[in-house]
Design an enzyme around this catalytic site. Structure first.
Site: not given
Lengths: 161, 337
Positions: B289, B292
């Site tokens: 991921g 962020e």
């Protein structure tokens, strides 16, 4: 209940007339009455640029414009840019340049860019930055948007977009 | 009084997803009668491109072009369970669930094709353009379109699959407190150059150069888009954004976009992005991921660059001109004054 007033405009080349509430903003009239949801309501106070439309050739914030003041005006929104199914060069440049993520600011960005290219078909990077400076984007970091506007200008040389 | 140049570096590792009470996501895949594939999810595309990535993952797994896959994230009332789109978990958790569902659907599809071709399903492979054929004998083939039609109208089979990916809850070891909060980590390193005006405290970011290690870039252009935007947002967090500039005092908090500062198109630093790919063992096609993580390393890098430029350590965000000037004044004051 607020008094309803008739407003007749040319919206994206089409003659349209609707009754709108007296005092309604053009943004609310476009979205609520004219059925054009391409201008977005971000801040409703003129600071984010998402509601930008072109009125009689000039870039305006539809959230700060009274609908009834637009009677007789010619209004262009992002919904009117595509020709049949062919995207406008700015739309194509935004798509190909990955210049949108969540997409909320995109219609306002594209109208701001169109207003620039209509006046200045061959802008500098600084011209583009100046033209976009009233529009807020949270996702892209602006660089892909600046590049997309420059690419659209390069793709349609010296003709009003 | 002068403009002083400084350079700072920072590195982060960042977990993919979270682990509170277990972290599940579910996916359902089924084919239409004409061999298009529908993926039903409750996960939401916020603009990060989840629908495109899930279409690619499903298409890759089943062996069809991505254009044949439709992602339906319409309704969390009726869709399969998803914990949500947050914690940089979307690609990893939901992607793994889609792989599982698509693998099951592919198996049914191959079984139906095998019946139609009168061969063994394990001898079949897909060509990625919409056809199934016998390995080594491409003339012995059936289109996925015809396979789906046969499944629906002759064989009474549902070409469909269920996927549920769960990262189980991790409990800390009693003795050491050690636990495994995540199964894989993305990494980043950023070098920032700043100019600090030691008279006004103003900081100009000259350049921001980032290396991101994100597992596998399933869609490189979308990854780049995410990283460029994230790099900008990291600088924004470092130098501009706050709702409570004098926390815990609520006075002077911004009340609208005019008073919530972010760098605009005229304030952009020279930005460089380099992507490294070290596939995660449990990632969907190796992906981690990046969402962020990419907006984090700029913050300590800016703080370090400011220290390099003017010798003051600022440990409150955002690093405003006021905070820099106060720190410079404290530094200049004689000890004990």
């Amino acid at each position: 209940m607020a008094k309803k007033v008739p407003v007749q405009v040319t919206l994206n080349g089409e003659e349209r007339a609707e009754f709108v509430e007296s005092g309604a903003t053009l943004l609310n009239a476009l979205r609520g009455r004219f059925g054009d949801t391409s201008p977005k309501g971000g801040c409703h106070q003129g600071t984010c640029g998402a509601c930008s439309v072109i009125i009689d050739g000039e870039l305006k914030l539809s959230c700060l414009t009274l609908a009834e003041a637009c009677d007789g005006a010619e209004i262009v929104t992002t919904a009117g840019l595509a020709t049949n199914s062919a995207m406008h060069p700015l739309q194509r440049a935004f798509a190909e340049g990955f210049a949108a993520q969540c997409g909320f600011c995109t219609p306002g960005m594209i109208m701001a860019a169109k207003a620039l290219l209509d006046q200045k078909p061959d802008p500098t990077r600084e011209d583009v930055i100046e033209a976009l400076s009233g529009n807020i984007c949270r996702c892209t970091g602006y660089e892909p948007i600046i590049q997309a506007v420059l690419a659209a200008a390069a793709a349609s040389p010296h003709k009003a977009a | 009084m002068a403009i002083r140049r400084g350079r700072g570096v920072a590195a982060v590792n960042y977990p993919t997803g979270m682990n509170l009470g277990g972290d599940p996501s579910q996916a359902l895949v089924h084919s239409t009668p004409t061999g298009n594939f529908m993926v039903t999810l409750s996960s939401v595309d916020l603009g990060q491109g989840l629908k495109q990535i899930m279409a690619q993952i499903c298409a890759e797994t089943i062996g069809v072009p991505a254009e044949l896959v439709t992602i339906d994230t319409g309704d969390t009332d009726t869709g399969p369970h998803c914990m949500g789109t947050f914690a940089s978990r979307g690609t990893h958790r939901i992607g793994n669930a889609v792989i599982q569902a698509a693998t099951e659907a592919r198996q049914v599809m191959l079984e139906v094709a095998a019946e139609e071709l009168e061969v063994n399903a394990s001898d079949l492979e897909t060509d990625g353009t919409g056809n199934i054929h016998v390995k080594g004998a491409p003339q012995k083939a059936i289109s996925i379109f015809d396979t789906a039609l046969a499944a629906h109208f002759k064989r009474g089979r549902s070409i469909s699959g269920r996927g549920m990916f769960l990262v189980p809850r991790s409990y800390p070891e009693v003795e050491t407190g050690a636990m495994k909060p995540a199964t894989c980590y993305a990494h980043a390193c950023t070098v920032v150059e700043v100019d600090v005006d030691d008279e006004t405290g103003e900081v100009t970011v000259v350049s921001v150069k980032n290396v991101f290690e994100i597992g596998r870039a399933l869609n490189p252009r979308m990854v780049e888009q995410q990283l460029v935007g994230g790099s900008w947002m990291g600088l924004s967090h470092a130098l501009y954004e706050t709702t409570e500039p004098y926390y815990p005092n609520r006075e002077h908090g911004g009340t609208d976009f005019n008073q919530y500062l972010m760098p605009g198109p005229g304030d952009l630093a020279e930005t460089e992005i380099i992507v490294l790919e070290r596939p995660a063992a449990d990632g969907p096609y190796g992906a981690k991921g990046p969402g962020e993580m990419c907006a984090n390393p700029q913050i300590p890098a800016v703080a370090n660059a400011i220290f390099d430029a003017v010798g003051v350590r600022i440990d409150h965000l955002p690093i405003t001109p006021e905070r820099i000037l106060r720190a410079l004044r404290a530094q200049a004051a004689p000890a004990g004054a």
